[in-house]
Scaffold this motif. Structure first.
Motif, PDB file in Angstrom:
ATOM      1  N   HIS A 256     -11.525  -2.131  14.691  1.00 12.95           N
ATOM      2  CA  HIS A 256     -11.918  -1.872  13.311  1.00 12.95           C
ATOM      3  C   HIS A 256     -10.833  -2.282  12.313  1.00 12.95           C
ATOM      4  O   HIS A 256     -11.143  -2.738  11.212  1.00 12.95           O
ATOM      5  CB  HIS A 256     -12.339  -0.417  13.145  1.00 12.95           C
ATOM      6  N   ILE A 257      -9.585  -2.144  12.677  1.00 10.28           N
ATOM      7  CA  ILE A 257      -8.523  -2.629  11.797  1.00 10.28           C
ATOM      8  C   ILE A 257      -8.607  -4.151  11.704  1.00 10.28           C
ATOM      9  O   ILE A 257      -8.469  -4.731  10.626  1.00 10.28           O
ATOM     10  CB  ILE A 257      -7.139  -2.161  12.274  1.00 10.28           C
ATOM     11  N   GLY A 258      -8.870  -4.809  12.834  1.00  8.21           N
ATOM     12  CA  GLY A 258      -9.063  -6.258  12.826  1.00  8.21           C
ATOM     13  C   GLY A 258     -10.212  -6.676  11.925  1.00  8.21           C
ATOM     14  O   GLY A 258     -10.110  -7.643  11.160  1.00  8.21           O
ATOM     15  N   ALA A 259     -11.320  -5.945  11.977  1.00  7.99           N
ATOM     16  CA  ALA A 259     -12.479  -6.241  11.128  1.00  7.99           C
ATOM     17  C   ALA A 259     -12.135  -6.028   9.650  1.00  7.99           C
ATOM     18  O   ALA A 259     -12.545  -6.817   8.786  1.00  7.99           O
ATOM     19  CB  ALA A 259     -13.665  -5.375  11.527  1.00  7.99           C
ATOM     20  N   LEU A 260     -11.371  -4.977   9.358  1.00 10.35           N
ATOM     21  CA  LEU A 260     -10.951  -4.713   7.979  1.00 10.35           C
ATOM     22  C   LEU A 260     -10.074  -5.852   7.463  1.00 10.35           C
ATOM     23  O   LEU A 260     -10.292  -6.367   6.361  1.00 10.35           O
ATOM     24  CB  LEU A 260     -10.195  -3.384   7.900  1.00 10.35           C
ATOM     25  N   LEU A 261      -9.093  -6.260   8.258  1.00 15.49           N
ATOM     26  CA  LEU A 261      -8.206  -7.350   7.831  1.00 15.49           C
ATOM     27  C   LEU A 261      -8.975  -8.656   7.651  1.00 15.49           C
ATOM     28  O   LEU A 261      -8.707  -9.414   6.711  1.00 15.49           O
ATOM     29  CB  LEU A 261      -7.055  -7.515   8.832  1.00 15.49           C
ATOM     30  N   GLN A 262      -9.954  -8.911   8.516  1.00 17.28           N
ATOM     31  CA  GLN A 262     -10.770 -10.116   8.378  1.00 17.28           C
ATOM     32  C   GLN A 262     -11.604 -10.054   7.100  1.00 17.28           C
ATOM     33  O   GLN A 262     -11.734 -11.050   6.388  1.00 17.28           O
ATOM     34  CB  GLN A 262     -11.679 -10.319   9.589  1.00 17.28           C
ATOM     35  N   ALA A 263     -12.142  -8.896   6.779  1.00 13.21           N
ATOM     36  CA  ALA A 263     -12.925  -8.742   5.545  1.00 13.21           C
ATOM     37  C   ALA A 263     -12.052  -8.979   4.316  1.00 13.21           C
ATOM     38  O   ALA A 263     -12.489  -9.595   3.339  1.00 13.21           O
ATOM     39  CB  ALA A 263     -13.560  -7.347   5.497  1.00 13.21           C
ATOM     40  N   LEU A 264     -10.798  -8.509   4.354  1.00 14.14           N
ATOM     41  CA  LEU A 264      -9.882  -8.753   3.241  1.00 14.14           C
ATOM     42  C   LEU A 264      -9.610 -10.252   3.080  1.00 14.14           C
ATOM     43  O   LEU A 264      -9.553 -10.769   1.957  1.00 14.14           O
ATOM     44  CB  LEU A 264      -8.565  -7.992   3.447  1.00 14.14           C
ATOM     45  N   ARG A 265      -9.452 -10.953   4.218  1.00 12.06           N
ATOM     46  CA  ARG A 265      -9.268 -12.415   4.167  1.00 12.06           C
ATOM     47  C   ARG A 265     -10.521 -13.100   3.618  1.00 12.06           C
ATOM     48  O   ARG A 265     -10.430 -13.978   2.764  1.00 12.06           O
ATOM     49  CB  ARG A 265      -8.925 -12.960   5.555  1.00 12.06           C
ATOM     50  N   ASP A 266     -11.680 -12.679   4.115  1.00 10.87           N
ATOM     51  CA  ASP A 266     -12.950 -13.280   3.682  1.00 10.87           C
ATOM     52  C   ASP A 266     -13.172 -13.120   2.179  1.00 10.87           C
ATOM     53  O   ASP A 266     -13.768 -13.983   1.536  1.00 10.87           O
ATOM     54  CB  ASP A 266     -14.135 -12.672   4.444  1.00 10.87           C
ATOM     55  N   GLU A 267     -12.730 -12.002   1.632  1.00 14.17           N
ATOM     56  CA  GLU A 267     -12.906 -11.733   0.200  1.00 14.17           C
ATOM     57  C   GLU A 267     -11.725 -12.233  -0.642  1.00 14.17           C
ATOM     58  O   GLU A 267     -11.670 -12.000  -1.848  1.00 14.17           O
ATOM     59  CB  GLU A 267     -13.103 -10.227  -0.031  1.00 14.17           C
ATOM     60  N   SER A 268     -10.769 -12.871   0.019  1.00 15.59           N
ATOM     61  CA  SER A 268      -9.577 -13.425  -0.659  1.00 15.59           C
ATOM     62  C   SER A 268      -8.761 -12.363  -1.403  1.00 15.59           C
ATOM     63  O   SER A 268      -8.227 -12.621  -2.484  1.00 15.59           O
ATOM     64  CB  SER A 268      -9.976 -14.550  -1.618  1.00 15.59           C
ATOM     65  N   VAL A 269      -8.672 -11.163  -0.827  1.00 14.09           N
ATOM     66  CA  VAL A 269      -7.869 -10.104  -1.435  1.00 14.09           C
ATOM     67  C   VAL A 269      -6.741  -9.621  -0.510  1.00 14.09           C
ATOM     68  O   VAL A 269      -6.029  -8.683  -0.845  1.00 14.09           O
ATOM     69  CB  VAL A 269      -8.751  -8.905  -1.885  1.00 14.09           C
ATOM     70  N   GLU A 270      -6.579 -10.290   0.627  1.00 12.28           N
ATOM     71  CA  GLU A 270      -5.545  -9.872   1.587  1.00 12.28           C
ATOM     72  C   GLU A 270      -4.153  -9.897   0.957  1.00 12.28           C
ATOM     73  O   GLU A 270      -3.336  -9.008   1.197  1.00 12.28           O
ATOM     74  CB  GLU A 270      -5.581 -10.758   2.826  1.00 12.28           C
ATOM     75  N   SER A 271      -3.888 -10.908   0.133  1.00 12.69           N
ATOM     76  CA  SER A 271      -2.548 -11.065  -0.438  1.00 12.69           C
ATOM     77  C   SER A 271      -2.242 -10.055  -1.546  1.00 12.69           C
ATOM     78  O   SER A 271      -1.116 -10.003  -2.041  1.00 12.69           O
ATOM     79  CB  SER A 271      -2.368 -12.481  -0.974  1.00 12.69           C
ATOM     80  N   SER A 272      -3.212  -9.248  -1.920  1.00 11.56           N
ATOM     81  CA  SER A 272      -2.975  -8.244  -2.960  1.00 11.56           C
ATOM     82  C   SER A 272      -3.388  -6.842  -2.505  1.00 11.56           C
ATOM     83  O   SER A 272      -3.572  -5.957  -3.335  1.00 11.56           O
ATOM     84  CB  SER A 272      -3.741  -8.615  -4.238  1.00 11.56           C
ATOM     85  N   THR A 273      -3.512  -6.647  -1.190  1.00 14.69           N
ATOM     86  CA  THR A 273      -3.975  -5.361  -0.667  1.00 14.69           C
ATOM     87  C   THR A 273      -2.992  -4.818   0.356  1.00 14.69           C
ATOM     88  O   THR A 273      -2.625  -5.506   1.305  1.00 14.69           O
ATOM     89  CB  THR A 273      -5.361  -5.505  -0.005  1.00 14.69           C
ATOM     90  N   ILE A 274      -2.570  -3.580   0.158  1.00 15.17           N
ATOM     91  CA  ILE A 274      -1.734  -2.875   1.128  1.00 15.17           C
ATOM     92  C   ILE A 274      -2.664  -2.111   2.055  1.00 15.17           C
ATOM     93  O   ILE A 274      -3.593  -1.442   1.602  1.00 15.17           O
ATOM     94  CB  ILE A 274      -0.778  -1.882   0.430  1.00 15.17           C
ATOM     95  N   VAL A 275      -2.418  -2.194   3.351  1.00 15.50           N
ATOM     96  CA  VAL A 275      -3.220  -1.459   4.333  1.00 15.50           C
ATOM     97  C   VAL A 275      -2.293  -0.498   5.065  1.00 15.50           C
ATOM     98  O   VAL A 275      -1.252  -0.906   5.590  1.00 15.50           O
ATOM     99  CB  VAL A 275      -3.892  -2.411   5.343  1.00 15.50           C
TER     100      VAL A 275
END
Length: 131
Positions: free
Chosen positions: A9-28
């Motif tokens: 589920h953490i992998g799915a969350l990180l993939q969703a952040l990448r897909d939405e182009s918000v990974e670089s501005s999101t702290i997990v």
């Protein structure tokens, strides 16, 4: 099995952040409750001062901190450190009422030690155990 489930589920969350182009501005940040003893020390509950009742996993992924990616620290940390740390990493400053320490220096150098001890007490003050 539980760790595989969380990992998936953490992998799915990180993939969703990448897909939405918000990974670089999101702290997990991910942590868990402490576990049950399951017979260790003759106990079957989690209310004790033994290490396996007070240690918990804590994982933080912070954008813009490449020296910390995939690394772990041996520095003692506590969950009470989350608020000041996440506040600093988000650039909003430390709230005056926040307890705990800012762990953000560990993202630049995970080998440093920020604190040498964490304290735990069970039972808590004024807490009475019934026979």
């Amino acid at each position: 099995a539980a760790m595989s489930y969380v990992d998936e589920h953490i992998g799915a969350l990180l993939q969703a952040l990448r897909d939405e182009s918000v990974e670089s501005s999101t702290i997990v940040a991910a942590h868990s409750d402490h576990g049950y003893h399951l017979g260790e020390h003759g106990l079957w509950h989690k209310a004790s001062n033994f290490e396996n009742a007070v240690r918990v996993p804590l994982v933080i992924k912070a954008p813009g901190k490449p020296s910390a990616t995939g690394r772990r620290t041996e520095s003692t940390t506590e969950l009470v450190d989350l608020w000041p740390t996440l506040s600093r990493l988000a650039g909003v400053g430390r709230p005056a009422s926040a307890a705990g320490d800012d762990l953000s220096p560990l993202f630049d150098d995970p080998t440093q030690t920020l604190k040498h001890a964490a304290y735990h007490q069970f039972p808590a003050c004024r807490m009475r155990l019934r026979a």
